[in-house]
Design a protein around this motif. Sequence first.
Motif, PDB file in Angstrom:
ATOM      1  N   LYS A   1      -2.205   5.957  -3.531  1.00  0.00           N
ATOM      2  CA  LYS A   1      -3.351   6.726  -3.075  1.00  0.00           C
ATOM      3  C   LYS A   1      -2.877   8.052  -2.498  1.00  0.00           C
TER       4      LYS A   1
ATOM      5  N   SER B   1       0.854  -1.189   0.000  1.00  0.00           N
ATOM      6  CA  SER B   1       0.000   0.000   0.000  1.00  0.00           C
ATOM      7  C   SER B   1       0.891   1.241   0.000  1.00  0.00           C
TER       8      SER B   1
ATOM      9  N   SER C   1       2.353   6.378 -10.658  1.00  0.00           N
ATOM     10  CA  SER C   1       1.096   5.737 -10.285  1.00  0.00           C
ATOM     11  C   SER C   1       0.557   4.816 -11.372  1.00  0.00           C
TER      12      SER C   1
ATOM     13  N   HIS D   1      -8.024   8.916 -12.082  1.00  0.00           N
ATOM     14  CA  HIS D   1      -7.661   8.952 -10.671  1.00  0.00           C
ATOM     15  C   HIS D   1      -8.808   9.516  -9.829  1.00  0.00           C
TER      16      HIS D   1
ATOM     17  N   SER E   1       2.095   1.548 -10.259  1.00  0.00           N
ATOM     18  CA  SER E   1       1.918   1.156  -8.858  1.00  0.00           C
ATOM     19  C   SER E   1       0.570   1.631  -8.346  1.00  0.00           C
ATOM     20  N   SER E   2       0.092   0.973  -7.307  1.00  0.00           N
ATOM     21  CA  SER E   2      -1.170   1.363  -6.685  1.00  0.00           C
ATOM     22  C   SER E   2      -0.890   2.444  -5.648  1.00  0.00           C
TER      23      SER E   2
END
Length: 232
Positions: A129, A42, A123, A221, A126-127
């Motif tokens: 946030k 994460s 991004s 996004h 990759s994940s």
Amino acid sequence: MKAIGLDGCRGGWLAAFAENGSVYNIEMLTSLRQLRPELNTSIWVDMPLGLPAASEYPRQVEALARQKLGKRRSSVFPVPCIEVLACRSYQEANLLHKQLTGAGLQKQSWFLFPKIKEVESFSIESSVKEAHPEVLFADVNGEPLSASKKTNQGITQRLGLLKQLDPDIYSLFTKTVSLYPRKICARDDIIDASILAITACHPEWRADGIDQHPDYSAEGHEMNMRTVKYIP
């Protein structure tokens, strides 16, 4: 669960690596290309991810974050519209932003353009946030913190909350302070990266983002910021 908290700093990026609620490493990166995150890691970053078109400016999430933070509202700066990201000078970007949105472009936003572009590119593979450290500290504390993170009192407040989450964080904080001079990495950069990493690796704390009905950028996004429901 593993997580990475990313905070932009003068030297590039400060990355805090955490697992099962504890930060085990903090290091300086000159580029996000240096990151090779494991699958299902994460990653939370303190940088706008998903810029609005001029017709959708401003993002609703900034107004909601300022409302939540109260006296700390100034830590949330306006995110530019995506049309100005290709401009070659601040003067050009500021003029175009005024023409398209009716609002000028803050110099602080202009200085972040390279990192905004870098996060956007990173991004894709990759994940990632978007999250805001002050929002996360307010979530953990139950209310916005009283002192600015740029003051000694503010540093002490935030370190106290981090130690509540991760008892070993102080030794890693002091080690990182000794490794990197303040001209490339401020104390609050270390603290911000740490709160991002710690909260990101607690899936049981996760709540909906600040914006309950977020819009999405043209790139897909979610224009939102992560929040948590702290469980002591």
